[in-house]
Design a protein around this motif. Structure first.
Motif, PDB file in Angstrom:
ATOM      1  N   MET A 175       3.669  18.793   9.692  1.00  0.00           N
ATOM      2  CA  MET A 175       3.347  17.407  10.001  1.00  0.00           C
ATOM      3  C   MET A 175       1.925  17.127   9.532  1.00  0.00           C
ATOM      4  SD  MET A 175       1.841  15.201  12.842  1.00  0.00           S
ATOM      5  CE  MET A 175       1.061  16.531  13.620  1.00  0.00           C
ATOM      6  N   THR A 176       1.745  16.007   8.862  1.00  0.00           N
ATOM      7  CA  THR A 176       0.407  15.561   8.478  1.00  0.00           C
ATOM      8  C   THR A 176       0.167  14.180   9.062  1.00  0.00           C
ATOM      9  OG1 THR A 176       1.182  14.591   6.406  1.00  0.00           O
ATOM     10  CG2 THR A 176       0.414  16.863   6.311  1.00  0.00           C
ATOM     11  N   LEU A 177      -1.061  13.926   9.396  1.00  0.00           N
ATOM     12  CA  LEU A 177      -1.460  12.671  10.020  1.00  0.00           C
ATOM     13  C   LEU A 177      -2.630  12.102   9.221  1.00  0.00           C
ATOM     14  CD1 LEU A 177      -0.601  11.124  12.583  1.00  0.00           C
ATOM     15  CD2 LEU A 177      -2.429  12.304  13.784  1.00  0.00           C
ATOM     16  N   GLN A 178      -2.537  10.821   8.882  1.00  0.00           N
ATOM     17  CA  GLN A 178      -3.580  10.186   8.071  1.00  0.00           C
ATOM     18  C   GLN A 178      -3.928   8.830   8.665  1.00  0.00           C
ATOM     19  OE1 GLN A 178      -2.276   9.572   4.036  1.00  0.00           O
ATOM     20  NE2 GLN A 178      -4.267   8.840   3.357  1.00  0.00           N
ATOM     21  N   VAL A 179      -5.225   8.579   8.854  1.00  0.00           N
ATOM     22  CA  VAL A 179      -5.701   7.268   9.298  1.00  0.00           C
ATOM     23  C   VAL A 179      -5.907   6.403   8.056  1.00  0.00           C
ATOM     24  CG1 VAL A 179      -7.525   5.997  10.487  1.00  0.00           C
ATOM     25  CG2 VAL A 179      -6.811   8.238  11.349  1.00  0.00           C
ATOM     26  N   LEU A 180      -5.312   5.225   8.052  1.00  0.00           N
ATOM     27  CA  LEU A 180      -5.432   4.281   6.939  1.00  0.00           C
ATOM     28  C   LEU A 180      -6.235   3.079   7.441  1.00  0.00           C
ATOM     29  CD1 LEU A 180      -1.702   4.435   5.807  1.00  0.00           C
ATOM     30  CD2 LEU A 180      -3.617   5.779   4.913  1.00  0.00           C
ATOM     31  N   ARG A 181      -7.489   2.997   7.071  1.00  0.00           N
ATOM     32  CA  ARG A 181      -8.371   1.926   7.542  1.00  0.00           C
ATOM     33  C   ARG A 181      -8.077   0.616   6.821  1.00  0.00           C
ATOM     34  NH1 ARG A 181      -9.824   3.685  12.337  1.00  0.00           N
ATOM     35  NH2 ARG A 181     -10.723   5.764  12.242  1.00  0.00           N
ATOM     36  N   ALA A 182      -8.130  -0.481   7.549  1.00  0.00           N
ATOM     37  CA  ALA A 182      -7.856  -1.809   6.980  1.00  0.00           C
ATOM     38  C   ALA A 182      -8.765  -2.102   5.788  1.00  0.00           C
ATOM     39  CB  ALA A 182      -8.008  -2.885   8.051  1.00  0.00           C
ATOM     40  N   ALA A 183      -9.996  -1.668   5.856  1.00  0.00           N
ATOM     41  CA  ALA A 183     -10.943  -1.921   4.762  1.00  0.00           C
ATOM     42  C   ALA A 183     -10.542  -1.213   3.469  1.00  0.00           C
ATOM     43  CB  ALA A 183     -12.344  -1.469   5.174  1.00  0.00           C
ATOM     44  N   ASP A 184      -9.688  -0.182   3.568  1.00  0.00           N
ATOM     45  CA  ASP A 184      -9.261   0.575   2.400  1.00  0.00           C
ATOM     46  C   ASP A 184      -7.889   0.150   1.869  1.00  0.00           C
ATOM     47  OD1 ASP A 184     -11.603   2.098   2.547  1.00  0.00           O
ATOM     48  OD2 ASP A 184     -10.669   3.528   3.929  1.00  0.00           O
ATOM     49  N   HIS A 185      -7.194  -0.748   2.573  1.00  0.00           N
ATOM     50  CA  HIS A 185      -5.894  -1.212   2.091  1.00  0.00           C
ATOM     51  C   HIS A 185      -6.095  -1.901   0.744  1.00  0.00           C
ATOM     52  CE1 HIS A 185      -4.445  -0.133   5.964  1.00  0.00           C
ATOM     53  NE2 HIS A 185      -4.476  -1.304   6.555  1.00  0.00           N
ATOM     54  N   ARG A 186      -5.157  -1.710  -0.167  1.00  0.00           N
ATOM     55  CA  ARG A 186      -5.262  -2.236  -1.533  1.00  0.00           C
ATOM     56  C   ARG A 186      -4.680  -3.650  -1.612  1.00  0.00           C
ATOM     57  NH1 ARG A 186      -2.376   0.131  -6.890  1.00  0.00           N
ATOM     58  NH2 ARG A 186      -0.554  -0.128  -5.560  1.00  0.00           N
ATOM     59  N   CYS A 187      -5.459  -4.596  -2.135  1.00  0.00           N
ATOM     60  CA  CYS A 187      -5.000  -5.973  -2.338  1.00  0.00           C
ATOM     61  C   CYS A 187      -4.567  -6.145  -3.782  1.00  0.00           C
ATOM     62  CB  CYS A 187      -6.107  -6.969  -2.009  1.00  0.00           C
ATOM     63  SG  CYS A 187      -6.529  -6.985  -0.268  1.00  0.00           S
ATOM     64  N   MET A 188      -3.474  -6.899  -3.974  1.00  0.00           N
ATOM     65  CA  MET A 188      -2.945  -7.131  -5.319  1.00  0.00           C
ATOM     66  C   MET A 188      -2.128  -8.407  -5.325  1.00  0.00           C
ATOM     67  SD  MET A 188       0.103  -4.315  -5.310  1.00  0.00           S
ATOM     68  CE  MET A 188      -0.996  -3.064  -4.735  1.00  0.00           C
ATOM     69  N   PRO A 189      -1.864  -8.963  -6.502  1.00  0.00           N
ATOM     70  CA  PRO A 189      -1.022 -10.161  -6.567  1.00  0.00           C
ATOM     71  C   PRO A 189       0.425  -9.834  -6.187  1.00  0.00           C
ATOM     72  CG  PRO A 189      -2.135  -9.766  -8.672  1.00  0.00           C
ATOM     73  CD  PRO A 189      -2.383  -8.576  -7.806  1.00  0.00           C
ATOM     74  N   TRP A 190       1.117 -10.834  -5.648  1.00  0.00           N
ATOM     75  CA  TRP A 190       2.551 -10.695  -5.424  1.00  0.00           C
ATOM     76  C   TRP A 190       3.229 -10.418  -6.748  1.00  0.00           C
ATOM     77  CZ3 TRP A 190       3.829 -15.668  -2.159  1.00  0.00           C
ATOM     78  CH2 TRP A 190       3.350 -15.501  -0.860  1.00  0.00           C
ATOM     79  N   LYS A 191       4.403  -9.844  -6.687  1.00  0.00           N
ATOM     80  CA  LYS A 191       5.174  -9.579  -7.902  1.00  0.00           C
ATOM     81  C   LYS A 191       5.439 -10.880  -8.665  1.00  0.00           C
ATOM     82  CE  LYS A 191       9.328  -7.213  -9.449  1.00  0.00           C
ATOM     83  NZ  LYS A 191      10.564  -6.550  -9.043  1.00  0.00           N
ATOM     84  N   ASN A 192       5.674 -11.997  -7.933  1.00  0.00           N
ATOM     85  CA  ASN A 192       5.932 -13.281  -8.600  1.00  0.00           C
ATOM     86  C   ASN A 192       4.642 -14.049  -8.910  1.00  0.00           C
ATOM     87  OD1 ASN A 192       5.143 -14.528  -6.205  1.00  0.00           O
ATOM     88  ND2 ASN A 192       7.218 -15.128  -5.624  1.00  0.00           N
ATOM     89  N   GLY A 193       3.472 -13.482  -8.529  1.00  0.00           N
ATOM     90  CA  GLY A 193       2.188 -14.083  -8.862  1.00  0.00           C
ATOM     91  C   GLY A 193       1.771 -15.279  -8.022  1.00  0.00           C
ATOM     92  N   ARG A 194       2.530 -15.628  -6.970  1.00  0.00           N
ATOM     93  CA  ARG A 194       2.247 -16.842  -6.197  1.00  0.00           C
ATOM     94  C   ARG A 194       1.381 -16.600  -4.964  1.00  0.00           C
ATOM     95  NH1 ARG A 194       7.083 -20.579  -5.158  1.00  0.00           N
ATOM     96  NH2 ARG A 194       5.300 -21.767  -4.453  1.00  0.00           N
ATOM     97  N   GLY A 195       0.921 -15.388  -4.757  1.00  0.00           N
ATOM     98  CA  GLY A 195       0.094 -15.087  -3.599  1.00  0.00           C
ATOM     99  C   GLY A 195      -0.480 -13.690  -3.721  1.00  0.00           C
ATOM    100  N   GLU A 196      -0.972 -13.172  -2.599  1.00  0.00           N
ATOM    101  CA  GLU A 196      -1.597 -11.855  -2.586  1.00  0.00           C
ATOM    102  C   GLU A 196      -0.992 -11.013  -1.476  1.00  0.00           C
ATOM    103  OE1 GLU A 196      -5.982 -10.844  -3.509  1.00  0.00           O
ATOM    104  OE2 GLU A 196      -5.864 -10.993  -1.320  1.00  0.00           O
ATOM    105  N   THR A 197      -0.818  -9.735  -1.757  1.00  0.00           N
ATOM    106  CA  THR A 197      -0.305  -8.785  -0.777  1.00  0.00           C
ATOM    107  C   THR A 197      -1.356  -7.712  -0.520  1.00  0.00           C
ATOM    108  OG1 THR A 197       1.556  -7.339  -0.227  1.00  0.00           O
ATOM    109  CG2 THR A 197       0.842  -7.326  -2.498  1.00  0.00           C
TER     110      THR A 197
END
Length: 188
Positions: free
Chosen positions: A1-23
């Motif tokens: 078992m591995t456990l990883q903390v994913l901080r909000a500041a490190d989440h990756r932002c990118m365009p939606w696949k259809n280009g109409r927003g951001e994910t």
């Protein structure tokens, strides 16, 4: 078992696949996968206007509202569904046409997607019964500041931080977690 903390500041932002927003991508497998080659993906998206959802061939999807007034989601073959902070998540095929209409102010939603035939998922409120621990991956997303038990002591999560567990999560997460969302991903 591995456990990883994913901080909000490190989440990756990118365009939606259809280009109409951001994910905002919280976690993806494999880690180097793009939008067309992932096995599973967990993300958040800001929805500021009515419109069509991106199409993802051979993908199953679940959607929940994290903030805002909510949306009406029209999914081919499923009809019209109203999603708000109070409603349960909606599971649907991501390779059929779907469109959203805002119920008021913009929303932020939580998306979980898995490759059909290889992976499956469950998106639950932290207070829902998680059932038996059969998941290969479990992610807990903090909707507010949380403290969870960790192998070396308590782990503090800020809002939108996540804790990702690869392997059996028995004893890692309490059965019920107020102020969080839980994602369970299993190989089929």
């Amino acid at each position: 078992m591995t456990l990883q903390v994913l901080r909000a500041a490190d989440h990756r932002c990118m365009p939606w696949k259809n280009g109409r927003g951001e994910t905002t991508e919280i976690a993806i497998w494999p880690p180097t996968a793009g939008l067309d080659g992932f096995d599973w993906r967990i993300s958040m998206a800001g929805v500021a206007e009515d419109g069509d959802f991106s199409i993802f061939p051979q993908i199953d999807r679940s959607l929940a509202v994290l903030s805002g007034d909510g949306i009406e989601l029209q999914v081919q073959g499923l009809g019209l569904h109203r999603l708000t902070l109070a409603t349960p998540p909606l599971a649907f095929a991501a390779d059929v046409p779907a469109s959203a209409r805002l119920l008021g102010q913009p929303i932020t939603d939580l998306n979980v997607m898995t490759r059909r035939g290889s992976w499956s998922h469950r998106l639950l409120r932290g207070t829902d019964d998680p059932g038996p621990d059969t998941a290969d991956w479990t992610l807990v997303l903090a909707a507010r500041a949380l403290e969870l038990p960790g192998p070396a002591g308590p782990l503090t999560l800020a809002p939108l931080d996540a804790l990702l567990c690869h392997g059996p999560a028995s004893g890692v997460f309490p059965p019920r977690i107020e102020g969080a969302w839980r994602v369970q991903i299993s190989r089929t």
